[in-house]
Motif scaffolding. Sequence first.
Motif, PDB file in Angstrom:
ATOM      1  N   ILE A 148       0.836  -1.207   0.000  1.00 50.88           N
ATOM      2  CA  ILE A 148       0.000   0.000   0.000  1.00 50.88           C
ATOM      3  C   ILE A 148       0.871   1.257   0.000  1.00 50.88           C
ATOM      4  CG2 ILE A 148      -1.608   1.343   1.404  1.00 50.88           C
ATOM      5  CD1 ILE A 148      -2.941  -1.282   2.210  1.00 50.88           C
ATOM      6  N   VAL A 149       1.919   1.255   0.834  1.00 50.58           N
ATOM      7  CA  VAL A 149       2.826   2.410   0.861  1.00 50.58           C
ATOM      8  C   VAL A 149       3.470   2.611  -0.505  1.00 50.58           C
ATOM      9  CG1 VAL A 149       4.971   3.297   1.866  1.00 50.58           C
ATOM     10  CG2 VAL A 149       3.257   2.242   3.332  1.00 50.58           C
ATOM     11  N   GLN A 150       3.852   1.484  -1.124  1.00 51.09           N
ATOM     12  CA  GLN A 150       4.467   1.572  -2.456  1.00 51.09           C
ATOM     13  C   GLN A 150       3.480   2.132  -3.470  1.00 51.09           C
ATOM     14  OE1 GLN A 150       7.787  -0.141  -3.052  1.00 51.09           O
ATOM     15  NE2 GLN A 150       7.718   1.432  -4.603  1.00 51.09           N
ATOM     16  N   MET A 151       2.212   1.652  -3.396  1.00 50.81           N
ATOM     17  CA  MET A 151       1.195   2.139  -4.331  1.00 50.81           C
ATOM     18  C   MET A 151       0.906   3.617  -4.101  1.00 50.81           C
ATOM     19  SD  MET A 151      -1.576  -0.911  -4.903  1.00 50.81           S
ATOM     20  CE  MET A 151      -2.000  -1.085  -3.183  1.00 50.81           C
ATOM     21  N   LYS A 152       0.853   4.019  -2.832  1.00 48.08           N
ATOM     22  CA  LYS A 152       0.635   5.437  -2.543  1.00 48.08           C
ATOM     23  C   LYS A 152       1.742   6.288  -3.149  1.00 48.08           C
ATOM     24  CE  LYS A 152      -2.105   5.462   1.722  1.00 48.08           C
ATOM     25  NZ  LYS A 152      -2.105   5.827   3.150  1.00 48.08           N
ATOM     26  N   SER A 153       2.959   5.800  -3.017  1.00 50.15           N
ATOM     27  CA  SER A 153       4.096   6.529  -3.567  1.00 50.15           C
ATOM     28  C   SER A 153       3.984   6.651  -5.082  1.00 50.15           C
ATOM     29  CB  SER A 153       5.396   5.822  -3.176  1.00 50.15           C
ATOM     30  OG  SER A 153       6.512   6.464  -3.735  1.00 50.15           O
ATOM     31  N   GLN A 190       3.392  10.011  -7.133  1.00 48.94           N
ATOM     32  CA  GLN A 190       4.360  10.404  -8.159  1.00 48.94           C
ATOM     33  C   GLN A 190       3.659  10.614  -9.498  1.00 48.94           C
ATOM     34  OE1 GLN A 190       7.636   7.734  -8.275  1.00 48.94           O
ATOM     35  NE2 GLN A 190       8.813   8.933  -9.739  1.00 48.94           N
ATOM     36  N   ARG A 191       2.689   9.734  -9.777  1.00 47.24           N
ATOM     37  CA  ARG A 191       1.939   9.885 -11.029  1.00 47.24           C
ATOM     38  C   ARG A 191       1.121  11.173 -11.020  1.00 47.24           C
ATOM     39  NH1 ARG A 191      -1.037   4.566 -12.466  1.00 47.24           N
ATOM     40  NH2 ARG A 191       1.139   3.911 -12.710  1.00 47.24           N
ATOM     41  N   HIS A 192       0.547  11.480  -9.857  1.00 52.97           N
ATOM     42  CA  HIS A 192      -0.222  12.717  -9.737  1.00 52.97           C
ATOM     43  C   HIS A 192       0.682  13.931  -9.934  1.00 52.97           C
ATOM     44  CE1 HIS A 192      -3.076  15.659  -8.198  1.00 52.97           C
ATOM     45  NE2 HIS A 192      -2.134  16.084  -7.354  1.00 52.97           N
ATOM     46  N   ASN A 193       1.865  13.877  -9.323  1.00 51.23           N
ATOM     47  CA  ASN A 193       2.811  14.988  -9.480  1.00 51.23           C
ATOM     48  C   ASN A 193       3.229  15.168 -10.930  1.00 51.23           C
ATOM     49  OD1 ASN A 193       2.738  15.459  -6.734  1.00 51.23           O
ATOM     50  ND2 ASN A 193       4.565  14.213  -6.297  1.00 51.23           N
ATOM     51  N   LEU A 194       3.445  14.019 -11.604  1.00 50.86           N
ATOM     52  CA  LEU A 194       3.842  14.090 -13.002  1.00 50.86           C
ATOM     53  C   LEU A 194       2.724  14.664 -13.860  1.00 50.86           C
ATOM     54  CD1 LEU A 194       5.961  13.485 -15.143  1.00 50.86           C
ATOM     55  CD2 LEU A 194       5.077  11.151 -15.276  1.00 50.86           C
ATOM     56  N   ARG A 218      13.329   6.457  -0.745  1.00 49.64           N
ATOM     57  CA  ARG A 218      13.458   5.328  -1.666  1.00 49.64           C
ATOM     58  C   ARG A 218      12.709   4.116  -1.121  1.00 49.64           C
ATOM     59  NH1 ARG A 218      14.828   6.817  -6.461  1.00 49.64           N
ATOM     60  NH2 ARG A 218      15.609   4.738  -6.866  1.00 49.64           N
ATOM     61  N   PRO A 219      11.943   3.400  -1.953  1.00 54.13           N
ATOM     62  CA  PRO A 219      11.135   2.289  -1.479  1.00 54.13           C
ATOM     63  C   PRO A 219      11.875   0.962  -1.399  1.00 54.13           C
ATOM     64  CG  PRO A 219      10.720   2.672  -3.794  1.00 54.13           C
ATOM     65  CD  PRO A 219      11.739   3.693  -3.367  1.00 54.13           C
ATOM     66  N   ILE A 220      13.217   0.983  -1.488  1.00 58.92           N
ATOM     67  CA  ILE A 220      13.952  -0.288  -1.483  1.00 58.92           C
ATOM     68  C   ILE A 220      13.716  -1.041  -0.183  1.00 58.92           C
ATOM     69  CG2 ILE A 220      16.221  -1.319  -1.728  1.00 58.92           C
ATOM     70  CD1 ILE A 220      15.237   0.102  -4.224  1.00 58.92           C
ATOM     71  N   MET A 246       5.373  -2.300  -8.918  1.00 57.76           N
ATOM     72  CA  MET A 246       5.231  -0.908  -8.509  1.00 57.76           C
ATOM     73  C   MET A 246       6.588  -0.206  -8.488  1.00 57.76           C
ATOM     74  SD  MET A 246       2.021  -0.058  -7.878  1.00 57.76           S
ATOM     75  CE  MET A 246       1.640  -1.010  -9.352  1.00 57.76           C
ATOM     76  N   LEU A 247       7.589  -0.936  -7.990  1.00 60.30           N
ATOM     77  CA  LEU A 247       8.932  -0.367  -7.930  1.00 60.30           C
ATOM     78  C   LEU A 247       9.446  -0.050  -9.327  1.00 60.30           C
ATOM     79  CD1 LEU A 247      11.374   0.378  -6.184  1.00 60.30           C
ATOM     80  CD2 LEU A 247      12.141  -1.990  -6.388  1.00 60.30           C
TER      81      LEU A 247
END
Length: 752
Positions: A205-210, A214-218, A280-282, A518-519
């Motif tokens: 979920i955290v990864q999807m939110k990110s 990011q998609r929204h920002n783009l 970073r989501p690593i 997602m990554l």
Amino acid sequence: MKLRTVISLSLVSLIAVVLIQLGGMLYAFHAQMQEAEKLLNKCFWMSFTETVDNLVNNLPYPDNSIAIIAYAPNPKYKRIDGNERNKRTSQQVAQALQRVYGIKEIPLATIDSVLHNKLRKLDMDGTLTVERINVNTNEVLASTNPQVSIRNFAAVTSETAFTFKSRGEAVRAILSFPAKEMEKKLLLLSLITWLLLGTAVYALIVQMKSVFRQRHNLQKQQQDFYTLAEEMKHPVSRMKNLITTENWQEIEAQSNVLFERTNATLAHAKAEIRQGSTGRPISLKAISIVSLVGVFLLLAVWSGYLYYITSQKIRYQAEEQLEEAFYREADLHRYPLFTKANPDFNWDSSPGEFLPYPRRMMNELYKVYLEKGYRYRVQLSVIRHLYNKFDEDFRVKMAYDIQDTISLRSRVPIPFSLQFADSVFRKQLLETGFPDRADIRWIKYPSRELVLYTGSPDVDFGDITTRLFPLDKDSTSCIFAVVRSPQRTIMSTTWYMQVPLLIAFLFVSLCVFFQIRMLRAQRRLEQFQKDFTYSMIHDMKSPLQSVMMGAHILASGKLADKPEKLVRYRQVMGDECEHLLTLSNRVVMLTEIDRGELELHKEEVALRPLLRDIAEKYQLKAAKTIHFDIDCEEGCSVYADAFCLHEILSNLVDNAIKYSNEEVLIILSGKKTEDETIVRVHDSGIGIPLSEQHKIFNKFERVASGSRKTGASGFGLGLNYVLQVVSAHGGMVKVESMEGSYSEFTLQFPLR
């Protein structure tokens, strides 16, 4: 799909997996309770029989006195199971002890003590109570431990054994397992599983939110670019006109305003990139992988435990059938041979005295037989002043009694028949639905030297062996059974726990899989955002900067005496303004198409002159070697908007030059058919990978591999612009390409 929907689906899936896990655990708990109940019943009847038998042995009469006769109707001499006969006998003896010999009651404490010892040998730890109840009213008359209740969810109850049937009195045992301990184990397993599942879902979920952020920002960055490009159209047109009037101060001021606005948009985009790069989501990926490994280890540990429990159950079932085979071999094979070889043998060779009660009972039974022909199976209870311990069930005890009698009394040796026991053993296994093959082995103990065997002589890895059954007094000769390859049975009988754990493992695997996707998507978005920012610098900021600097130099008068440089500066500023206008016009046109406001002024446009003009224009200003080949008849025309047609063909030629090596051949062709006009732009450039051909017409999409190879920049609007404009004309666009070889775009325009 919206983020809220994705999160909801993830949580619903998590809840479903948790519920399946709980269902599997409850099923496993129920199966364990059923198995515990079987073992409790077996031990309870042995303890009840042992207690009653030793009460008989403690009666104040001489040894070998026959104290009680137990009987049951047997009209056809039907064979009765030894255990069932023993249960019936023990209950009748218990009642006779109280009614005839004045025993006040069967001592519950003794049954409790004996039963407790037997359960402890089987590692069945729990709180035990033995109750005396009235079966008619279900009232508890006495109990060894009143705190243990049958209502406890972790309690199992034995069968009832009548102690005084005419009064409805019976005894039963209740074994209550430590509920808190069982709850702790179940909760611990559940919590570990839920924690691992929850961690994986949380990381996803955290990864999807990110990614969604990011998609929204783009998208916001792209919208800012759209707005800026639309607003730039009129100021840039004005600057282009001002170049002819040489109003350099006004051009410098206007370009400076546009430059500042572009710089502000660009600074905001860079800040978004930096903000996305800080978290970073690593680590989230690592957490998910740890969760996956944890669930896998949990699956392995729990599977091993279930394997052990089920193999013990299979061993117990095989031992039960081997006990029956051992008893039947002694009773139906060796004993008939013994009586035939020893015709003078009599079980009552040392007859005891019948006490008054059993004598009276024998006379009555004999009288009934004479008068009505009723037959009864009779069991004698003989007084022996020693403690009889019943650690085996009645069948095995009888088999050992027969075996000892044969060993001590037979004139000739009568060996154990492995073939007879094996045939009975296999038949019993088939009748009880035992799914696996099992053999019997006869060995010497303790050397374990093989004497005889059925089936295979080897015990393979994974085979299950039963306990040893001695064939002589000193236990130097024993038999045991081998259950062959029971793994399939074990897996089929433990599915109720394996399936939930497997589902949990697959669920976490899916979470990890989607998180990796997602990554990758996040990395693509980051690269796209960087490319987009670079394109803003190259295609908007740099041209404005060139115009602004050129206007400043020209306004200073430094080139007044250098006409050649003055002409070159004016040319560069004009080209940069033309570049910005082209970009702005594309954005405006795409916006009009999206809004349905685009107005096309269609006319018959001569195709060959248009293709020749485009070729000459790009050949003059190109920085690399370009060869043009035009294949189009003089009279060929396209029914289209002349401006739009020029723009889309220029865009395709521009792309052909961008995405090529140091030298490129571009073939521009056109022909008219009965239904349409076909225009093709073919180049010998680097080509487009097959995996990317389906998305090159998307807005803001660029061929990443081509950009990296050639250093080409751009916003990724060109091919989307081509597609939208041709579609607005009612036509179609097709692409054919081979990576490293060529690309060919085909435009199909309908006729008037």
